[in-house]
Write a protein that holds these residues in place. Structure first.
Motif, PDB file in Angstrom:
ATOM      1  N   MET A 155      37.566  10.997  49.192  1.00 61.08           N
ATOM      2  CA  MET A 155      36.310  10.833  49.931  1.00 61.08           C
ATOM      3  C   MET A 155      36.514  11.038  51.429  1.00 61.08           C
ATOM      4  N   THR A 156      37.559  10.429  51.984  1.00 64.54           N
ATOM      5  CA  THR A 156      37.771  10.536  53.429  1.00 64.54           C
ATOM      6  C   THR A 156      38.324  11.905  53.830  1.00 64.54           C
ATOM      7  N   ASP A 157      39.011  12.586  52.891  1.00 63.44           N
ATOM      8  CA  ASP A 157      39.450  13.958  53.178  1.00 63.44           C
ATOM      9  C   ASP A 157      38.276  14.834  53.595  1.00 63.44           C
TER      10      ASP A 157
ATOM     11  N   HIS B 274      44.069  -1.217  50.951  1.00 60.16           N
ATOM     12  CA  HIS B 274      43.418   0.087  50.885  1.00 60.16           C
ATOM     13  C   HIS B 274      42.336   0.216  51.951  1.00 60.16           C
ATOM     14  N   THR B 275      42.429   1.263  52.770  1.00 58.88           N
ATOM     15  CA  THR B 275      41.405   1.529  53.786  1.00 58.88           C
ATOM     16  C   THR B 275      40.670   2.834  53.530  1.00 58.88           C
ATOM     17  N   GLY B 276      41.252   3.681  52.680  1.00 57.71           N
ATOM     18  CA  GLY B 276      40.697   5.012  52.457  1.00 57.71           C
ATOM     19  C   GLY B 276      41.399   6.082  53.265  1.00 57.71           C
ATOM     20  N   SER B 277      42.131   5.680  54.303  1.00 57.86           N
ATOM     21  CA  SER B 277      42.881   6.636  55.116  1.00 57.86           C
ATOM     22  C   SER B 277      44.230   6.922  54.475  1.00 57.86           C
ATOM     23  N   ARG B 278      44.661   8.166  54.538  1.00 56.13           N
ATOM     24  CA  ARG B 278      45.984   8.521  54.017  1.00 56.13           C
ATOM     25  C   ARG B 278      47.099   7.961  54.900  1.00 56.13           C
ATOM     26  N   LYS B 279      46.721   7.420  56.034  1.00 60.79           N
ATOM     27  CA  LYS B 279      47.685   6.701  56.863  1.00 60.79           C
ATOM     28  C   LYS B 279      48.269   5.513  56.102  1.00 60.79           C
TER      29      LYS B 279
ATOM     30  N   LEU C 282      37.599   4.745  55.268  1.00 54.45           N
ATOM     31  CA  LEU C 282      36.343   4.975  54.555  1.00 54.45           C
ATOM     32  C   LEU C 282      35.137   4.491  55.364  1.00 54.45           C
ATOM     33  N   GLU C 283      35.275   3.341  56.014  1.00 55.67           N
ATOM     34  CA  GLU C 283      34.142   2.782  56.757  1.00 55.67           C
ATOM     35  C   GLU C 283      33.732   3.670  57.927  1.00 55.67           C
TER      36      GLU C 283
END
Length: 375
Positions: free
Chosen positions: A90-92, A267-272, A312-313
């Motif tokens: 999603m964040t990509d 989990h934040t959604g970032s690939r970081k 994600l946010e």
């Protein structure tokens, strides 16, 4: 740590489940009047599910929290790790590469597709987990309540079997079968998503270039997983789910490392979250400047900025979903064939392939081969 059945046990188990499913098919469960306590429980389940189904980050956390409480429910951790990947996908769409290769409209449609799938699975599966939790609390099976939550009769049969036999493998495979069949008519065969996403050249391009790896991080740079091809095939999706389960649970030490990683990396959604040496949730680029080459074998070139991967946010607003379409997908008891163990060797090696994918994405950006079909 064997998660599989012996051959003799496998045959007996499948025959037993098959007989129960045939009974369900011929004599479907009839709903009756509920006690006030049962009505209250169902309402509690619906409210809790709705609260945790607000976005991918909340869903992903809910799966993991449940697994920590009930580690025998393997599917909960598998769902957690796969849901992390859903968030990264999603964040990509708002990150470094795809914003340069796809139009805003295309990216919004892809997000809608991913978000709807993620939301649908959770609103069907999480109530099952909550009913199991309450069954443990009351020390009695409450799976007869599934029809009131629009849960498949297939899963009612399987959970009752699990309650008696504690067969973690059968339950996990059943939940994989259930989730993918549940998505089949509601998303994959849905004319809207067929026309706007699945049949679009970009979706086929993703499949062709393998921009759809599922990664299971275990340490600072260690990852395992699989590349997903032919998402539109129900059979392939179920088989991929079985393979992912094998990769995640076949080795006790590797599983322990994955759980420890998940516990220490919210989990934040970032690939970081898993590769902070390569990704950042803050955009280090300068607006208006052309993209410059940065990657060399999954390492940044000297002086290069990190790849932007937002949380994600910061990427997407929460979505208000329409109610899930009603109906039970279960029509053929022969889905039990998926309980048979495969002899295929699966090592889960994916790091090199994933690094090549990132380099392919960078090359695509540098070549500026963005093609828009919706504008």
């Amino acid at each position: 740590m064997s998660i599989f059945l012996s051959r003799n046990r496998e045959k007996t188990v499948i025959e037993s489940i098959t007989q129960e499913l045939k009974k369900k098919k011929n004599f479907p469960h009839s709903t009756s009047k509920l006690l006030k306590s049962e009505q209250a429980l169902l309402e509690k389940v619906r409210i809790k599910t709705q609260e945790m189904n607000i976005n991918n980050v909340a869903r992903t956390k809910a799966y993991f929290d449940f697994y920590l409480q009930f580690p025998d429910i393997h599917w909960a951790f598998l769902a957690h790790m796969v849901s992390r990947n859903g968030g990264w996908n999603m964040t990509d769409l708002q990150g470094e590469f795809l914003t340069r290769l796809m139009s805003s409209k295309e990216r919004t449609l892809f997000f809608s597709f991913l978000e709807r799938s993620n939301w649908l699975i959770f609103q069907d599966a999480y109530p099952q987990l909550l009913i199991y939790q309450e069954s443990v609390k009351q020390n009695r099976s409450l799976f007869y309540l599934f029809p009131y939550l629009n849960i498949s009769t297939f899963m009612e049969t399987i959970w009752n079997y699990f309650w008696k036999n504690k067969d973690r493998f059968i339950l996990t495979i059943a939940l994989i079968i259930n989730e993918q069949n549940y998505l089949e008519s509601r998303v994959v065969q849905n004319p809207y998503y067929q026309n706007s996403v699945i049949n679009k050249v970009e979706f086929l391009l993703q499949d062709l270039l393998s921009f759809n790896q599922i990664l299971f991080p275990r340490g600072k740079t260690s990852v395992s997983g699989l590349t997903v091809h032919q998402f539109e095939s129900l059979n392939k999706r179920i088989l991929i789910g079985k393979k992912l389960y094998t990769i995640l649970f076949k080795e006790k030490e590797a599983l322990k490392q994955s759980v420890e990683w998940a516990n220490t990396h919210p989990h934040t959604g970032s690939r970081k979250d898993y590769w902070p040496h390569l990704f950042n949730n803050v955009n280090e680029g300068i607006p208006g400047f052309a993209y410059q080459p940065r990657l060399n074998s999954c390492q940044l070139r000297p002086g290069a900025r990190k790849i932007y991967s937002p949380s994600l946010e910061n990427a997407w607003k929460n979505v208000n979903h329409e109610d899930a379409e009603k109906g039970d997908w279960f029509i053929d008891w022969r889905v039990v064939d998926y309980f048979t163990e495969s002899n295929e060797m699966i090592n889960g090696e994916i790091k090199n392939e994933y690094c090549k994918t990132l380099e392919q994405l960078e090359l695509a950006v540098l070549a500026k081969k963005a093609i828009h079909f919706l504008e």
